[in-house]
Scaffold this active site. Structure first.
Site, PDB file in Angstrom:
ATOM      1  N   GLU A  14      10.616 -15.146   0.802  1.00 10.61           N
ATOM      2  CA  GLU A  14      10.139 -16.506   0.583  1.00 10.61           C
ATOM      3  C   GLU A  14      10.622 -17.425   1.699  1.00 10.61           C
ATOM      4  OE1 GLU A  14       8.018 -15.926  -1.724  1.00 10.61           O
ATOM      5  OE2 GLU A  14       8.771 -16.932  -3.514  1.00 10.61           O
ATOM      6  N   HIS A  46       4.768 -15.859   2.476  1.00 11.36           N
ATOM      7  CA  HIS A  46       5.729 -14.767   2.271  1.00 11.36           C
ATOM      8  C   HIS A  46       5.117 -13.405   2.594  1.00 11.36           C
ATOM      9  CE1 HIS A  46       4.751 -14.256  -2.360  1.00 11.36           C
ATOM     10  NE2 HIS A  46       3.972 -13.475  -1.653  1.00 11.36           N
ATOM     11  N   ASP A  97       8.397  -4.374  -3.287  1.00 16.79           N
ATOM     12  CA  ASP A  97       9.244  -5.333  -4.018  1.00 16.79           C
ATOM     13  C   ASP A  97       9.149  -5.095  -5.526  1.00 16.79           C
ATOM     14  OD1 ASP A  97       6.605  -6.183  -4.110  1.00 16.79           O
ATOM     15  OD2 ASP A  97       6.965  -8.035  -3.014  1.00 16.79           O
ATOM     16  N   ASN A 130       2.551 -19.024   0.291  1.00 15.13           N
ATOM     17  CA  ASN A 130       3.554 -19.792   1.029  1.00 15.13           C
ATOM     18  C   ASN A 130       3.958 -19.069   2.321  1.00 15.13           C
ATOM     19  OD1 ASN A 130       4.820 -17.598  -0.037  1.00 15.13           O
ATOM     20  ND2 ASN A 130       6.345 -18.715  -1.225  1.00 15.13           N
TER      21      ASN A 130
HETATM   22  C1  F6R Z   1       3.107  -7.655  -3.453  1.00 10.54           C
HETATM   23  C2  F6R Z   1       3.810  -8.658  -2.667  1.00 10.54           C
HETATM   24  C3  F6R Z   1       3.239  -9.981  -2.290  1.00 10.54           C
HETATM   25  C4  F6R Z   1       1.731 -10.007  -2.192  1.00 10.54           C
HETATM   26  C5  F6R Z   1       1.241 -11.412  -1.863  1.00 10.54           C
HETATM   27  C6  F6R Z   1      -0.275 -11.506  -1.953  1.00 10.54           C
HETATM   28  O1  F6R Z   1       3.880  -6.464  -3.570  1.00 10.54           O
HETATM   29  O2  F6R Z   1       4.914  -8.437  -2.306  1.00 10.54           O
HETATM   30  O3  F6R Z   1       3.796 -10.383  -1.048  1.00 10.54           O
HETATM   31  O4  F6R Z   1       1.311  -9.118  -1.199  1.00 10.54           O
HETATM   32  O5  F6R Z   1       1.796 -12.348  -2.745  1.00 10.54           O
HETATM   33  O6  F6R Z   1      -0.660 -11.207  -3.277  1.00 10.54           O
HETATM   34  P1  F6R Z   1      -2.183 -10.965  -3.656  1.00 10.54           P
HETATM   35  O7  F6R Z   1      -2.646  -9.819  -2.831  1.00 10.54           O
HETATM   36  O8  F6R Z   1      -2.169 -10.655  -5.128  1.00 10.54           O
HETATM   37  O9  F6R Z   1      -2.892 -12.235  -3.318  1.00 10.54           O
END
Ligand code: F6R
Length: 255
Positions: A158, A153, A85, A151
């Site tokens: 989302e 995701h 992303d 959340n």
């Molecule tokens: C990162 C992404 C997010 C993270 C998620 C967890 O490219 O797309 O989905 O994997 O928000 O983030 P961390 O690992 O920083 O807690």
């Protein structure tokens, strides 16, 4: 000891047929066991394709893989790596962009050159970028290495997101803005829109590795594993996937 799907330790439970859970002591052990699985999934298949999340959670995995690339025990240079992303309106020259993060933690240390890296460009034609991404992903994804959002995701899929959602531009929910503020300095600085690989593309991967660490992920991981399969917790759709390995530390998955 190296993990494999025959010798993986310790598999805890099977909340659905295709989902295995491995509890590890800490992020270092998570890195080693997940790296074993990445090598097992991709190593013998020269041109295999994988999606690589950024964020904090998978960093020990990429560090472990980079060490193996350096000592010659893992050759990733022929693999194809897909960015997961990107924020809209942020240039890849900004080190807070997810492209820059992907480049410095995945593409560069693993020796994956530009021809084999599939990136987003948050400054270019977004619709065309999504279309191109899905066209390339349709060639087949062998593995998706994912973290879990607060959340529920995956990528920036989302809530609510259904399993057929394609790669697209999304608005970040307040929960995602809050959790990403640590990477931007403050909530006000976090971009409000992003491009994300679609749920459909992530669920099309041959194997999904979901990595979860920290006590702040405990409740959402519980919802993913044991709550209803629901668009309101996008990661719960993994329970309908035939090959998912969840690797979580004891803080996220207490004994
Ligand atoms: C990162 C992404 C997010 C993270 C998620 C967890 O490219 O797309 O989905 O994997 O928000 O983030 P961390 O690992 O920083 O807690």
């Amino acid at each position: 000891m190296r993990a494999s799907m025959t010798g993986l330790m310790p598999v805890l439970s099977f909340p659905s047929m295709g989902l295995r859970i491995v509890r590890v002591a800490d992020p270092v052990e998570l890195g080693r066991i997940a790296a074993d699985l990445v090598v097992e999934t991709l190593g013998a298949r020269g041109s295999a394709a994988f999606v690589a999340a950024t964020g904090a959670t998978p960093m020990p995995v990429y560090a472990d893989l980079a060490a193996r690339a350096r000592d010659g025990s893992f050759d990733a240079s022929t693999l194809r790596a897909f960015q997961l992303d990107e924020y809209v309106g942020i240039s890849r020259t900004d080190r807070r962009s997810l492209t820059a993060w992907f480049d410095r933690s995945v593409a560069a240390p693993l020796g994956i050159d530009d021809e084999r890296a599939v990136r987003f460009d948050g400054m270019a034609d977004l619709v065309e970028g999504c279309r191109r991404y899905d066209a390339v992903a349709a060639g087949g994804l062998d593995l998706a290495i994912l973290g879990l959002g607060p959340n529920g995701h995956l990528g920036f899929n989302e809530p609510p997101t259904g399993p057929r959602a394609p790669t697209r531009v999304v608005h970040l929910t307040p929960a995602s803005v809050r959790s990403n503020a640590r990477y931007w300095g403050s909530e006000d600085d976090v971009p409000r829109r992003a491009i994300t690989a679609g749920m459909a593309q992530l669920l099309s991967a041959g194997r999904v590795l979901l990595l979860v660490t920290g006590p702040h992920k405990r409740d959402i991981l519980d919802a993913v594993l044991h709550g209803p399969v629901s668009d309101d917790v996008p990661a719960s759709h993994l329970r309908r996937h035939p090959d998912v390995v969840v690797i979580a530390d004891v803080a996220a998955l207490p004994p």
